[in-house]
Design a protein around this motif. Structure first.
Motif, PDB file in Angstrom:
ATOM      1  N   THR A 127      12.134   4.088   3.668  1.00 36.46           N
ATOM      2  CA  THR A 127      11.868   5.444   4.141  1.00 36.46           C
ATOM      3  C   THR A 127      12.338   5.566   5.579  1.00 36.46           C
ATOM      4  O   THR A 127      11.956   4.763   6.425  1.00 36.46           O
ATOM      5  N   GLU A 128      13.180   6.547   5.854  1.00 41.05           N
ATOM      6  CA  GLU A 128      13.614   6.829   7.226  1.00 41.05           C
ATOM      7  C   GLU A 128      13.540   8.339   7.435  1.00 41.05           C
ATOM      8  O   GLU A 128      14.491   9.063   7.140  1.00 41.05           O
ATOM      9  N   GLU A 129      12.391   8.777   7.934  1.00 42.27           N
ATOM     10  CA  GLU A 129      12.155  10.187   8.197  1.00 42.27           C
ATOM     11  C   GLU A 129      11.917  10.392   9.691  1.00 42.27           C
ATOM     12  O   GLU A 129      11.850   9.422  10.453  1.00 42.27           O
ATOM     13  N   ARG A 130      11.784  11.641  10.113  1.00 40.36           N
ATOM     14  CA  ARG A 130      11.678  11.929  11.540  1.00 40.36           C
ATOM     15  C   ARG A 130      10.448  11.288  12.163  1.00 40.36           C
ATOM     16  O   ARG A 130      10.478  10.849  13.313  1.00 40.36           O
ATOM     17  N   ARG A 131       9.355  11.205  11.425  1.00 41.24           N
ATOM     18  CA  ARG A 131       8.123  10.640  11.968  1.00 41.24           C
ATOM     19  C   ARG A 131       7.563   9.490  11.137  1.00 41.24           C
ATOM     20  O   ARG A 131       6.433   9.070  11.347  1.00 41.24           O
ATOM     21  N   ARG A 132       8.346   8.980  10.233  1.00 45.24           N
ATOM     22  CA  ARG A 132       7.869   7.869   9.407  1.00 45.24           C
ATOM     23  C   ARG A 132       9.032   6.988   8.993  1.00 45.24           C
ATOM     24  O   ARG A 132      10.056   7.480   8.519  1.00 45.24           O
ATOM     25  N   VAL A 133       8.864   5.689   9.204  1.00 49.06           N
ATOM     26  CA  VAL A 133       9.854   4.701   8.800  1.00 49.06           C
ATOM     27  C   VAL A 133       9.125   3.557   8.116  1.00 49.06           C
ATOM     28  O   VAL A 133       8.054   3.125   8.578  1.00 49.06           O
ATOM     29  N   GLY A 134       9.687   3.066   7.037  1.00 51.83           N
ATOM     30  CA  GLY A 134       9.037   1.953   6.368  1.00 51.83           C
ATOM     31  C   GLY A 134       9.861   1.415   5.217  1.00 51.83           C
ATOM     32  O   GLY A 134      10.944   1.913   4.903  1.00 51.83           O
ATOM     33  N   PHE A 135       9.348   0.376   4.582  1.00 46.78           N
ATOM     34  CA  PHE A 135      10.012  -0.182   3.408  1.00 46.78           C
ATOM     35  C   PHE A 135       9.014  -0.960   2.569  1.00 46.78           C
ATOM     36  O   PHE A 135       7.907  -1.289   3.014  1.00 46.78           O
ATOM     37  N   VAL A 136       9.421  -1.224   1.331  1.00 44.80           N
ATOM     38  CA  VAL A 136       8.593  -1.953   0.373  1.00 44.80           C
ATOM     39  C   VAL A 136       9.345  -3.193  -0.077  1.00 44.80           C
ATOM     40  O   VAL A 136      10.526  -3.121  -0.438  1.00 44.80           O
ATOM     41  N   LEU A 137       8.669  -4.333  -0.041  1.00 48.03           N
ATOM     42  CA  LEU A 137       9.206  -5.607  -0.515  1.00 48.03           C
ATOM     43  C   LEU A 137       8.468  -6.043  -1.772  1.00 48.03           C
ATOM     44  O   LEU A 137       7.227  -6.000  -1.808  1.00 48.03           O
ATOM     45  N   GLY A 138       9.212  -6.462  -2.788  1.00 47.76           N
ATOM     46  CA  GLY A 138       8.587  -6.970  -3.998  1.00 47.76           C
ATOM     47  C   GLY A 138       9.078  -8.362  -4.318  1.00 47.76           C
ATOM     48  O   GLY A 138      10.219  -8.727  -4.003  1.00 47.76           O
ATOM     49  N   THR A 139       8.229  -9.162  -4.928  1.00 45.15           N
ATOM     50  CA  THR A 139       8.610 -10.533  -5.273  1.00 45.15           C
ATOM     51  C   THR A 139       9.527 -10.549  -6.491  1.00 45.15           C
ATOM     52  O   THR A 139       9.355  -9.785  -7.441  1.00 45.15           O
ATOM     53  N   VAL A 140      10.523 -11.429  -6.423  1.00 39.47           N
ATOM     54  CA  VAL A 140      11.430 -11.658  -7.539  1.00 39.47           C
ATOM     55  C   VAL A 140      11.117 -12.994  -8.205  1.00 39.47           C
ATOM     56  O   VAL A 140      11.249 -13.155  -9.412  1.00 39.47           O
TER      57      VAL A 140
END
Length: 206
Positions: A127-140
Motif C-alpha cells: 500500500t502506498e497512499e498519501r497518508r498510509r504506507v505498508g505491506f503484507v508478508l506471507g510464509t512460503v
C-alpha cells in the motif's frame, strides 16, 4: 503460500476470528508526527529496516518476474479488490537490495529471543497512499510457523500523529511451537524488535 487465509491480516476482526489453528497478534506505537516523520518511516519500512534492524538477515531478495503482477489489494473490511495503483519502477536501497514490491520473494535468517525466525516469504500486497504506507508478508515455507505479517505506517489526518502498526497470525509448524505459549512468545519478541527498529528513539507504546 503455505497457508490458506491469504490477506487475513487486513480483516478488521482478525483478533476475534483468526484463521483456523492460528494465533493472532496486533500492536501499535506512536512514532512521531508530521509529514517528514511519515515519509522517513515509510521509506525505512519499504527498505526492510524493520527486519534488518530486528537482527534478521535478508537474502535472495527477488522482485516478481515480468510486469503483470501487482499484488492483492483490500478494502476497509479486508475484502480483496483490484489493485489500487499501477506498477511503478523497482527501487533499490544503497546496498542494491530491491525495495518492498508486490510479488517479491526473500529469505530471512536469524533468531528472536533464542527462537528461530528463518523463513521463505513473499510480499502479498503493498500500500502506498498519501497518508498510509505498508505491506503484507506471507510464509512460503521453511519456517517454524506459517502465516502472515502486516506492517503499516499511518499519518493520521485528525491528529497529525504517525503510527506504526504490526498485525500477524501464526500457526505452528515445528513440533516445538505446538507447545502452549511458544507461538505467542516468539511473536512478542518479533513485534518488540520491529517496533524498536522503525523508531528506536521516539516510539511510545500504547
Amino acid at each position: 503460500m503455505d497457508y490458506a487465509a491469504v490477506g487475513a491480516t487486513h480483516a478488521p476482526d482478525l483478533m476475534q476470528y483468526p484463521p483456523e489453528n492460528s494465533t493472532p497478534a496486533e500492536d501499535s506505537w506512536r512514532i512521531g508526527s508530521g509529514e517528514e516523520r511519515f515519509r522517513t518511516a515509510a521509506d525505512a519500512l519499504l527498505s526492510w529496516t524493520a527486519q534488518r534492524a530486528a537482527g534478521l538477515e535478508l537474502s535472495d531478495v527477488r522482485p516478481a518476474s515480468g510486469d503483470t503482477y501487482t499484488g492483492i489489494s483490500f478494502d476497509s473490511e479486508g475484502a480483496p479488490i483490484a489493485p489500487s495503483r499501477s506498477q511503478v519502477e523497482q527501487r533499490y536501497d544503497a546496498e542494491g537490495t530491491p525495495f518492498v514490491a508486490p510479488g517479491t520473494t526473500l529469505r530471512l535468517r536469524g533468531r528472536a529471543g533464542g527462537m528461530r525466525a528463518d523463513a521463505e516469504l513473499r510480499v502479498i500486497s503493498v500500500t502506498e497512499e498519501r497518508r498510509r504506507v505498508g505491506f503484507v508478508l506471507g510464509t512460503v515455507g521453511g519456517s517454524v510457523v506459517s502465516g502472515e505479517e502486516c506492517f503499516d505506517i499511518d499519518w493520521r489526518e485528525d491528529t497529525d500523529e504517525v503510527w506504526f502498526t504490526v498485525r500477524a497470525f501464526d500457526a505452528p509448524v515445528s513440533l516445538l511451537y505446538h507447545l502452549p505459549g511458544m507461538v505467542r512468545r516468539r511473536r512478542r519478541e518479533l513485534f518488540a524488535r520491529y517496533l524498536r527498529a522503525i523508531s528506536p528513539l521516539y516510539a511510545t507504546p500504547v
